[in-house]
Design a protein around this motif. Structure first.
Motif, short mmCIF file in Angstrom:
data_model
loop_
_atom_site.label_atom_id
_atom_site.label_comp_id
_atom_site.label_asym_id
_atom_site.label_seq_id
_atom_site.Cartn_x
_atom_site.Cartn_y
_atom_site.Cartn_z
N PHE A 101 0.81 -1.21 0.00
CA PHE A 101 0.00 0.00 0.00
C PHE A 101 0.84 1.27 0.00
N VAL A 102 1.94 1.29 0.76
CA VAL A 102 2.67 2.55 0.95
C VAL A 102 3.45 2.98 -0.27
N LEU A 103 3.59 2.11 -1.28
CA LEU A 103 4.34 2.49 -2.48
C LEU A 103 3.51 3.30 -3.47
N GLY A 104 2.19 3.33 -3.29
CA GLY A 104 1.33 4.21 -4.07
C GLY A 104 1.56 4.16 -5.57
N LYS A 105 1.78 5.31 -6.16
CA LYS A 105 1.92 5.42 -7.62
C LYS A 105 3.15 4.70 -8.16
N THR A 106 4.09 4.37 -7.31
CA THR A 106 5.27 3.65 -7.76
C THR A 106 4.90 2.30 -8.35
N VAL A 107 3.82 1.69 -7.84
CA VAL A 107 3.40 0.39 -8.35
C VAL A 107 2.01 0.42 -8.99
N VAL A 108 1.22 1.44 -8.67
CA VAL A 108 -0.12 1.58 -9.27
C VAL A 108 -0.23 3.00 -9.84
N ARG A 299 4.77 -0.99 16.72
CA ARG A 299 5.14 0.37 16.32
C ARG A 299 3.92 1.28 16.41
N GLY A 300 4.05 2.38 17.17
CA GLY A 300 2.98 3.37 17.28
C GLY A 300 3.07 4.41 16.19
N PRO A 301 2.24 5.46 16.23
CA PRO A 301 2.13 6.42 15.12
C PRO A 301 3.44 7.03 14.64
N LYS A 302 4.25 7.58 15.54
CA LYS A 302 5.49 8.24 15.11
C LYS A 302 6.50 7.24 14.57
N GLU A 303 6.69 6.17 15.29
CA GLU A 303 7.66 5.16 14.86
C GLU A 303 7.20 4.50 13.56
N PHE A 304 5.90 4.24 13.45
CA PHE A 304 5.36 3.61 12.26
C PHE A 304 5.51 4.53 11.04
N ALA A 305 5.22 5.83 11.20
CA ALA A 305 5.36 6.77 10.10
C ALA A 305 6.81 6.89 9.65
N ALA A 306 7.75 6.89 10.60
CA ALA A 306 9.17 6.95 10.25
C ALA A 306 9.61 5.68 9.53
N PHE A 307 9.10 4.54 9.99
CA PHE A 307 9.40 3.26 9.35
C PHE A 307 8.88 3.24 7.91
N ILE A 308 7.66 3.74 7.71
CA ILE A 308 7.07 3.80 6.37
C ILE A 308 7.92 4.68 5.45
N LYS A 309 8.33 5.83 5.95
CA LYS A 309 9.15 6.75 5.15
C LYS A 309 10.43 6.07 4.67
N THR A 314 13.73 3.34 0.45
CA THR A 314 14.58 2.20 0.10
C THR A 314 13.99 1.38 -1.04
N ASN A 315 12.70 1.08 -0.94
CA ASN A 315 12.07 0.22 -1.93
C ASN A 315 11.87 0.90 -3.28
N THR A 316 11.57 2.19 -3.26
CA THR A 316 11.45 2.93 -4.51
C THR A 316 12.79 2.94 -5.25
N ALA A 317 13.88 3.11 -4.51
CA ALA A 317 15.22 3.10 -5.12
C ALA A 317 15.53 1.74 -5.74
N LEU A 318 15.17 0.66 -5.04
CA LEU A 318 15.40 -0.68 -5.57
C LEU A 318 14.63 -0.91 -6.87
N ALA A 322 16.17 -1.35 -10.74
CA ALA A 322 15.84 -2.54 -11.50
C ALA A 322 15.10 -2.24 -12.80
N GLY A 323 14.77 -0.95 -13.01
CA GLY A 323 14.04 -0.57 -14.22
C GLY A 323 12.59 -0.98 -14.21
N PHE A 324 12.01 -1.13 -13.01
CA PHE A 324 10.61 -1.57 -12.91
C PHE A 324 9.66 -0.51 -13.45
N LYS A 325 8.75 -0.95 -14.31
CA LYS A 325 7.72 -0.08 -14.88
C LYS A 325 6.35 -0.62 -14.51
N PRO A 326 5.60 0.07 -13.66
CA PRO A 326 4.28 -0.43 -13.27
C PRO A 326 3.32 -0.44 -14.44
N GLU A 327 2.39 -1.39 -14.41
CA GLU A 327 1.40 -1.50 -15.49
C GLU A 327 0.05 -1.00 -15.02
#
Length: 327
Positions: A101-108, A299-309, A314-318, A322-327
């Motif tokens: 879910f957190v990758l948003g437009k990167t995958v959808v 993980r509570g709100p602050k820690e969870f938000a920092a973890f998501i960020k 990291t995952n967007t860079a990977l 890799a040249g991933f193009k969402p469909e």
């Protein structure tokens, strides 16, 4: 009589006008005073739905109100998630979703929201480590022997991916980058078809959450080369961890959490997060989730938000490397 009736009416009117209205602060302090709704943006029966229902049960008990699960699937979970984004920010409509879910437009590309700015992170509910499986025809009986065979003829071997941007996809890219193996990947539409091709030998490797794949290893239908947890799992105690096979600090997982609309008040967010902290320590919750292969987290709100960020960066860079193009 007429005069008395008017006098009483007037007094009542003054009383009604003088009575204070129940404002937002009072409503927040009383939260929750009616049942809540938790939207799972997938059809019933999947892993996210299963954990969502367990979480809703225990969270509702801690809050003293029923939490009703509503499944709204479609469009790679964006329809149900967007329903929560557009809901009243009063804490009574929550989203239960997985890490994709957190990758948003990167995958959808058509995703109508920004997961980090259009929602408030409430709490992480749990995570499912991954397992690397190999087809039984791949040479070698352990990680070292299998990797030695792969390095000799890397173009003979293929990695299955269950879906773009999934935890398994991210972990596979990270694994290939860490090991330097030039293996090609094949994208599937879900875990089931990827499993089918792994069993047939059309692909040789598959890494995905162990909640779905461990039965293949424990039944002998595939080789379990490692799990990405810090300790071995009692569900498959013979499979070593990544640390044990020499992949230090490789502890990726699929994870799950709870979100609310972005303008949900702090008092409501803190009430929900506090209840989830209690849930994560509840023996009944721990026993149920562990039996499914889910590791409870707190993980509570602050820690969870920092973890998501950090996860998004990291995952967007990977994916980009890799040249991933969402469909």
């Amino acid at each position: 009589m007429t005069l008395r009736r008017r006098t009483l009416f007037g007094a009542a009117g003054v009383s009604l006008l003088a009575a204070p209205a129940i404002g937002p602060a009072r409503a927040q302090s009383d939260f929750p005073n009616r049942p809540l709704k938790m939207i799972v943006p997938y059809p019933p029966g999947g892993g996210t739905d299963g954990l969502g229902r367990i979480t809703a049960q225990f969270l509702g008990e801690k809050l003293g109100q029923q939490i009703v699960i509503q499944n709204i699937g479609g469009a790679s979970s964006t329809i149900g998630s967007d329903t929560v984004r557009r809901a009243d920010p009063d804490g009574y409509t929550l989203l239960f979703n997985a890490s994709l879910f957190v990758l948003g437009k990167t995958v959808v590309p058509s995703c109508p929201y920004d997961p980090q700015t259009d929602f408030r992170a409430i709490a992480q509910a749990g995570e499912a480590p991954l397992v690397l499986l190999a087809n039984n025809n791949v040479p070698g009986n352990d990680y070292a022997a299998v990797m030695a065979a792969v390095k000799k003829e890397p173009k003979k071997y293929f990695f299955a991916l269950s879906s773009g941007g999934s935890a398994g996809h991210i972990a596979t890219l990270a694994f290939l980058k860490k090991t330097g193996l030039p293996l090609d990947t094949i994208m599937y539409k879900g875990t089931a078809p990827a499993n089918t091709d792994l069993m047939s030998g059309a692909v040789q490797f598959f890494m995905d959450p162990w909640t779905a794949l461990l039965p293949l290893a424990t039944s002998g239908r595939a080789k379990g080369l490692f799990v990405t947890s810090k300790q071995r799992t009692s569900l498959a105690p013979n499979i070593p961890t990544t640390d044990e096979v020499g992949l230090k600090d490789f502890h990726l997982s699929s994870w799950y959490g709870i979100w609310a609309p972005k303008d949900t008040p702090d008092a409501v967010v803190n009430k929900l997060a506090g209840a989830m902290a209690e849930v994560s320590k509840d023996k009944g919750f721990v026993d149920k989730t562990t039996s499914l292969g889910i590791v409870p987290t707190a993980r509570g709100p602050k820690e969870f938000a920092a973890f998501i960020k950090q996860e998004v960066e990291t995952n967007t860079a990977l994916l980009k490397d890799a040249g991933f193009k969402p469909e």
